[in-house]
Each structure stands twice: as structure tokens, then as C-alpha cells.
Motif scaffolding. Structure first.
Motif, short mmCIF file in Angstrom:
data_model
loop_
_atom_site.label_atom_id
_atom_site.label_comp_id
_atom_site.label_asym_id
_atom_site.label_seq_id
_atom_site.Cartn_x
_atom_site.Cartn_y
_atom_site.Cartn_z
N SER A 234 0.83 -1.21 0.00
CA SER A 234 0.00 0.00 0.00
C SER A 234 0.86 1.25 0.00
O SER A 234 0.59 2.21 -0.74
CB SER A 234 -0.94 -0.01 1.20
OG SER A 234 -0.23 -0.07 2.42
N VAL A 235 1.89 1.28 0.82
CA VAL A 235 2.80 2.43 0.83
C VAL A 235 3.60 2.48 -0.47
O VAL A 235 3.84 3.56 -1.02
CB VAL A 235 3.74 2.37 2.05
CG1 VAL A 235 4.75 3.53 2.01
CG2 VAL A 235 2.93 2.43 3.34
N GLY A 236 3.99 1.32 -0.97
CA GLY A 236 4.72 1.28 -2.24
C GLY A 236 3.92 1.89 -3.38
O GLY A 236 4.47 2.58 -4.24
N ARG A 237 2.61 1.63 -3.40
CA ARG A 237 1.76 2.24 -4.43
C ARG A 237 1.77 3.76 -4.30
O ARG A 237 1.80 4.47 -5.31
CB ARG A 237 0.33 1.71 -4.30
CG ARG A 237 0.14 0.26 -4.73
CD ARG A 237 -1.33 -0.04 -4.90
NE ARG A 237 -1.55 -1.45 -5.17
CZ ARG A 237 -1.97 -2.32 -4.28
NH1 ARG A 237 -2.22 -1.93 -3.04
NH2 ARG A 237 -2.16 -3.59 -4.60
N ARG A 238 1.71 4.24 -3.07
CA ARG A 238 1.73 5.69 -2.86
C ARG A 238 3.05 6.29 -3.34
O ARG A 238 3.06 7.32 -4.02
CB ARG A 238 1.53 5.99 -1.36
CG ARG A 238 1.68 7.46 -0.98
CD ARG A 238 0.61 8.32 -1.63
NE ARG A 238 0.81 9.73 -1.33
CZ ARG A 238 0.12 10.71 -1.91
NH1 ARG A 238 -0.82 10.42 -2.82
NH2 ARG A 238 0.35 11.96 -1.60
N ILE A 239 4.15 5.64 -3.01
CA ILE A 239 5.45 6.11 -3.46
C ILE A 239 5.53 6.10 -4.98
O ILE A 239 6.00 7.06 -5.61
CB ILE A 239 6.58 5.25 -2.86
CG1 ILE A 239 6.65 5.49 -1.35
CG2 ILE A 239 7.92 5.56 -3.51
CD1 ILE A 239 7.60 4.57 -0.62
N GLY A 240 5.07 5.00 -5.59
CA GLY A 240 5.10 4.90 -7.04
C GLY A 240 4.29 5.99 -7.71
O GLY A 240 4.70 6.56 -8.73
N LYS A 241 3.15 6.32 -7.13
CA LYS A 241 2.29 7.37 -7.69
C LYS A 241 2.95 8.73 -7.61
O LYS A 241 3.03 9.46 -8.62
CB LYS A 241 0.95 7.39 -6.97
CG LYS A 241 -0.01 8.46 -7.48
CD LYS A 241 -1.33 8.43 -6.71
CE LYS A 241 -2.28 9.52 -7.21
NZ LYS A 241 -3.57 9.49 -6.48
N VAL A 242 3.45 9.08 -6.42
CA VAL A 242 4.06 10.40 -6.24
C VAL A 242 5.34 10.52 -7.04
O VAL A 242 5.57 11.52 -7.72
CB VAL A 242 4.32 10.65 -4.74
CG1 VAL A 242 5.10 11.95 -4.55
CG2 VAL A 242 3.01 10.71 -3.97
N ALA A 243 6.19 9.50 -6.95
CA ALA A 243 7.46 9.55 -7.69
C ALA A 243 7.23 9.53 -9.19
O ALA A 243 7.93 10.20 -9.95
CB ALA A 243 8.35 8.37 -7.27
N GLY A 244 6.22 8.76 -9.62
CA GLY A 244 5.93 8.68 -11.05
C GLY A 244 5.51 10.01 -11.64
O GLY A 244 5.85 10.33 -12.79
N GLU A 245 4.79 10.80 -10.87
CA GLU A 245 4.37 12.11 -11.36
C GLU A 245 5.57 13.02 -11.62
O GLU A 245 5.51 13.92 -12.44
CB GLU A 245 3.43 12.76 -10.34
CG GLU A 245 2.05 12.10 -10.28
CD GLU A 245 1.17 12.70 -9.20
OE1 GLU A 245 1.70 13.48 -8.37
OE2 GLU A 245 -0.04 12.37 -9.18
N GLN A 246 6.67 12.77 -10.91
CA GLN A 246 7.89 13.56 -11.09
C GLN A 246 8.92 12.81 -11.94
O GLN A 246 10.06 13.26 -12.07
CB GLN A 246 8.49 13.90 -9.73
CG GLN A 246 7.57 14.73 -8.84
CD GLN A 246 8.21 15.09 -7.52
OE1 GLN A 246 9.41 14.95 -7.35
NE2 GLN A 246 7.42 15.56 -6.58
N LEU A 247 8.53 11.67 -12.49
CA LEU A 247 9.41 10.84 -13.31
C LEU A 247 10.67 10.44 -12.54
O LEU A 247 11.76 10.36 -13.11
CB LEU A 247 9.77 11.54 -14.62
CG LEU A 247 8.60 11.87 -15.54
CD1 LEU A 247 9.09 12.55 -16.82
CD2 LEU A 247 7.82 10.61 -15.90
N LYS A 248 10.52 10.19 -11.24
CA LYS A 248 11.62 9.67 -10.44
C LYS A 248 11.68 8.16 -10.56
O LYS A 248 10.64 7.49 -10.66
CB LYS A 248 11.43 10.01 -8.96
CG LYS A 248 11.55 11.47 -8.57
CD LYS A 248 11.38 11.60 -7.07
CE LYS A 248 11.29 13.04 -6.62
NZ LYS A 248 12.51 13.79 -6.84
N ASP A 249 12.86 7.60 -10.50
CA ASP A 249 13.00 6.16 -10.46
C ASP A 249 12.68 5.65 -9.06
O ASP A 249 12.88 6.35 -8.06
CB ASP A 249 14.43 5.75 -10.82
CG ASP A 249 14.72 5.91 -12.30
OD1 ASP A 249 13.77 5.81 -13.10
OD2 ASP A 249 15.89 6.14 -12.66
#
Length: 485
Positions: A234-249
Motif C-alpha cells: 500500500s505504501v509502495g503504491r503511494r510512493i510509485g504514484k508520487v514519484a511517477g508524477e515527477q518521473l523519479k526512479d
């Protein structure tokens, strides 16, 4: 008092400092609830200071291979020189038994030593012949920059250093946030090791704080070039969403639902040996831990009878006792979840082959049999010494049941036919499958990672190089090129 109980501060830009928040949090021994330390938690402003400091410090660190080798070598020596204190704080803070603490220390030392071999991968290039006449291509690996590291409570030292050591060796700076429940061993002990090793100010930061304070700062700060997280899906999904919006790996190791497949031709005695270790190590609080035993109907009775008998012999109690296998769960919340799972199994009418007992914050081994494959219990990561056993009608049915999950971290198969087991292993939708072994395995040079909802990316050398570096192509035209216009 263990020396690390005194290091109850964050390590920011080369200084040990109290958190700026007014909140003071007690760190407890999960076995007897003794207070180990009081921590003033770091503020959001201090988190930002850490990232900004690391962004600046990384520039020189990434260019100085000799210094990286020196610091990494010194840090390895520090860990080995302070092994007893580090093992003790692992036990006091995380409830690690002697077997688990030894295993975790050895894994940590191993990943640090392997990281040392990665230093020279930065700045060197590989030459490739070009399809264009008189051109030479050079492929470089450069540091990613600043890596945000977020660690869990269960293997707090190793799962921190698995990111930190290769990240630093490859020229990155690291801003690290431990799970505060294990902040001394996961944060302070590591910071002390690198401080004593001579790491420059800002290259490694240790933050003792909470998600309530940091919010998304650990993964949306503009200085963070990659987020490495081990924890819940669940936390991983949140990280993926936020980081993805900034195109972070991102590099994410998330939840698991490991199957232990006992095939029709399995050596049951050896399977039971592995099953006991693969279920009860660290009270079952491991993402790779066996969550489901899926056993062929022809050997089901023999396996369950022998597994229950061995489970009754597993010693529980104070993790400081070297003979104890099952110590405390990490906190009362995890205990309540575990007791709820047991009650659900009772309500559903499943076979209570061995009912565990709550003793303080210890749950003794629990074995539940003949669980329906569509049960919600089998979709839930137990993270406790609760063994769930499912009956398979055939070897093919066992594999199908094993794949009936959204998670895909680790798995295991027991069979005397290695060739057939290897075929089944390739059919399992898990990043790792271990034949004639249990699913809790990790090695510095193995490809470690999950499929599906269990994560993104791979740890282990050399695979981590692709995760923690940027590729760069430089071409050199040796002789003037002729162009068509």
C-alpha cells in the motif's frame, strides 16, 4: 546500556542533532516493553535540510573513487569490530533471536563487502564499435545522485544497508529514514559507522522521524533522484504514484505471499526441516517468509503430522536466550492482527492443528490446516508464526494454487525430481523460487526482487548497478564525418 541507546538523535549534515519537533517518542524493547531510548523526532524542515545537504555533498563524493573505497573499507571494519553491540541492539530493539541476529549481521557484512567491488564501475567506460565510420562509442555509468532510502522494522539493519552500501559505493549520497521502532540499529548504528569511517558531511543522512511529519517529503523532494523502499504494498503504491508524477526512479520491495509447494514425490522429512525454519525465523516477520504451505494430497497427512510435531518443539521466550527460536512480535498491533487471523480461521471451521498461545508479546507457533484456497486468510500476509496449510489435488494444482495471488516475491518447491521442479519453478510467477529449500534466501550476488504487486527493480550485484546509476553514451568522431547534405 548498549552504546547505541545513547545515539538517539538524527545525523544530519555531519552532526548529531535532536529533532526539531516537540514530539518525543519512546523506543521499546518488544519483549518486555522496557524503554530503550527517547527520541525527539526530526521536523520536515530538517528533512529538507538533509536532502539539500546531500545534493551538494554528492558532487565531490561521486568523483572520488579512492575516498569511497577508504570509507567503505573503514565502515566494514567498524561493523566487524562492534559486532557484539550491534547484535545486542538488534535483539533489544527488534526482538531478534540469536540465530536471526547472526544471520542479519552476516548478510549486512556481506552486502557491504560486495558493495566495495562496485566502486570502480563509476566513471569507467566500455568501448563499443560504431556503425558510423571512424566513430567510437563509450558507455558510462554515472551516479544517480541522491537516493532516498526508507527501511522497515523486520530486518532493520540489513534491509537498510542493502540500499545504503551499494548506493554510496556507486557515488550517490543517501538520505535514510529508518522505521522508528528500530531507529537505533537501522539508523544511528549505521550513521555512527560511516561517521567513524570518515564519510564527508552530507553524504549520508539518518533521519529519526515519522511519516506523519515527513508526509511525502521522502519521495517527492526535488533532490531525490531515486526512492528505495522496502515495506508494504500500500505504501509502495503511494510512493510509485508520487514519484511517477515527477518521473523519479523507484526501487520497491513490497509485500509477499510466499508459497511452499510440497510435491507428490517430496522428501517429507527434509521438507519439514525447511518448513520449520522458513516459517518461524524471526517470528514469521519476513516478507519472504512462507505464508502458505500447499501440500499434495498423497503426502498431506504425513507432512502435517510431522510439521505440527516439530512446531511444538520450537522454543519461545526471551530472544536473549540463545536457544529461543520464536521471540516477540514487534508490537501489540501486530499481535492483535495475528489473534484476529486465528479467530477468523476458527470461525470458518478450519482445522486447528496447533493453536498458539499469547504470552505477553509472544505468539507461539500456530498451524491451521485444510484451508480453502479462496479464503481471505490465504490472501493476507500473516507476518507472524501462523502456518496456513492447503491441500493440492495434483502437482499441477499445487502450482496453480501457488500462483493464485497478486504478490510474487519468493517461493519454494520440494521435489526429488530436480528437472521437473525446475520446469515448475519457471511457471511460478515469483521473482525468486528455491528448489528443495525454503523461500527466505538473500545473497549479495543473487538477483533479488519480486513480480506483480511485490515490487519493482532488482537488488544484488551486478544488477543493482542498473538501478542506482545513470547510463550515459559519449561518442567520439575520430575523423571528419561525411554528411549527405
Amino acid at each position: 546500556m548498549n552504546q547505541y541507546q545513547k545515539l538517539n538523535q538524527s545525523y544530519i549534515n555531519g552532526k548529531w542533532i535532536d529533532g526539531a519537533e516537540d514530539t518525543v517518542i519512546e523506543l521499546h524493547n518488544p519483549y518486555n516493553m522496557d524503554v530503550l531510548a527517547n527520541v525527539k523526532i526530526a521536523s520536515l524542515e530538517q528533512v529538507n535540510e538533509a536532502f539539500n545537504g546531500s545534493k551538494e555533498a554528492q558532487k565531490d563524493w561521486g568523483k572520488n573513487a579512492a575516498l569511497r573505497k577508504k570509507v567503505m573499507t573503514n565502515a566494514i571494519k567498524y561493523f566487524k569490530d562492534h559486532k557484539d553491540d550491534i547484535m545486542e541492539i538488534l535483539t533489544l530493539e527488534s526482538g531478534s533471536t540469536a540465530i536471526k541476529a547472526n544471520l542479519e549481521f552476516d548478510l549486512t557484512a556481506g552486502v557491504m563487502e560486495e558493495a566495495l567491488t562496485l566502486v570502480d564501475h563509476i566513471g569507467k567506460f566500455e568501448e563499443k564499435t560504431s556503425i558510423i565510420p571512424d566513430k567510437m562509442n563509450e558507455n558510462y555509468r554515472l551516479p544517480k545522485g541522491v537516493i532516498s532510502s526508507i527501511a522497515p522494522f523486520n530486518f532493520p539493519l540489513y534491509l537498510s544497508m542493502r540500499t545504503i552500501a551499494p548506493a554510496l559505493a556507486l557515488g550517490n549520497a543517501v538520505v535514510h529514514k529508518a522505521d522508528l521502532q528500530c531507529g537505533l540499529v537501522s539508523g544511528s548504528a549505521i550513521a555512527k559507522a560511516f561517521e567513524e569511517a570518515g564519510i564527508p558531511s552530507g553524504v549520508f543522512q539518518s533521519l529519526l522521524t515519522t511519516p506523519d511529519v515527513t508526509g511525502d517529503a521522502m519521495f517527492n523532494h526535488e533532490a531525490a533522484n531515486l526512492v528505495s523502499f522496502t515495506g508494504s504494498t500500500s505504501v509502495g503504491r503511494r510512493i510509485g504514484k508520487v514519484a511517477g508524477e515527477q518521473l523519479k526512479d523507484v526501487s520497491l520491495e513490497l509485500g509477499g505471499n510466499a508459497p511452499f509447494c510440497v510435491m507428490s514425490d517430496a522428501d517429507i522429512d527434509k521438507a519439514v526441516d525447511a518448513a520449520v525454519f522458513g516459517k518461524y525465523l524471526h517470528q514469521g516477520q519476513i516478507c519472504m517468509m512462507t505464508n502458505r504451505f500447499i501440500v499434495h494430497k498423497d503426502v498431506y497427512d504425513e507432512f502435517t503430522e510431522k510439521f505440527v510435531a516439530r512446531s511444538k518443539e520450537v522454543k519461545h521466550g526471551d530472544p536473549r536466550d540463545p536457544d529461543v527460536i520464536v521471540g516477540p512480535l514487534i508490537n501489540e498491533e501486530q499481535m492483535e492482527k495475528s489473534l484476529t487471523h486465528i479467530q477468523k480461521a476458527k470461525d470458518a471451521g478450519y482445522d486447528m492443528l496447533l493453536e498458539g498461545e499469547q504470552i505477553g508479546n509472544i505468539l507461539t507457533p500456530t498451524v491451521i490446516g485444510n484451508i480453502d484456497n479462496d479464503s481471505d486468510l490465504l490472501k493476507t500476509e500473516m507476518f507472524s508464526p501462523i502456518a496456513l496449510i492447503v491441500k493440492g489435488s495434483s502437482d499441477e494444482d499445487i502450482i496453480a494454487k501457488a500462483n493464485d495471488t497478486q504478490f510474487g516475491l519468493s517461493s519454494a518447491i520440494f521435489s526429488k525430481d530436480e528437472d521437473k521442479a525446475r520446469e515448475y519453478a519457471l511457471e511460478l510467477n515469483f521473482g525468486m523460487t528455491h528448489i528443495n529449500d525454503q523461500p527466505v534466501n538473500d545473497e549479495p550476488t543473487a538477483m533479488f526482487g519480486g513480480m506483480g504487486q511485490s515490487g519493482i527493480g532488482r537488488f544484488g550485484s551486478p544488477y543493482i548497478i542498473d538501478e542506482f546509476t545513470e547510463g550515459k553514451w559519449i561518442s567520439v568522431q575520430k575523423r571528419a564525418r561525411e554528411f549527405p547534405f
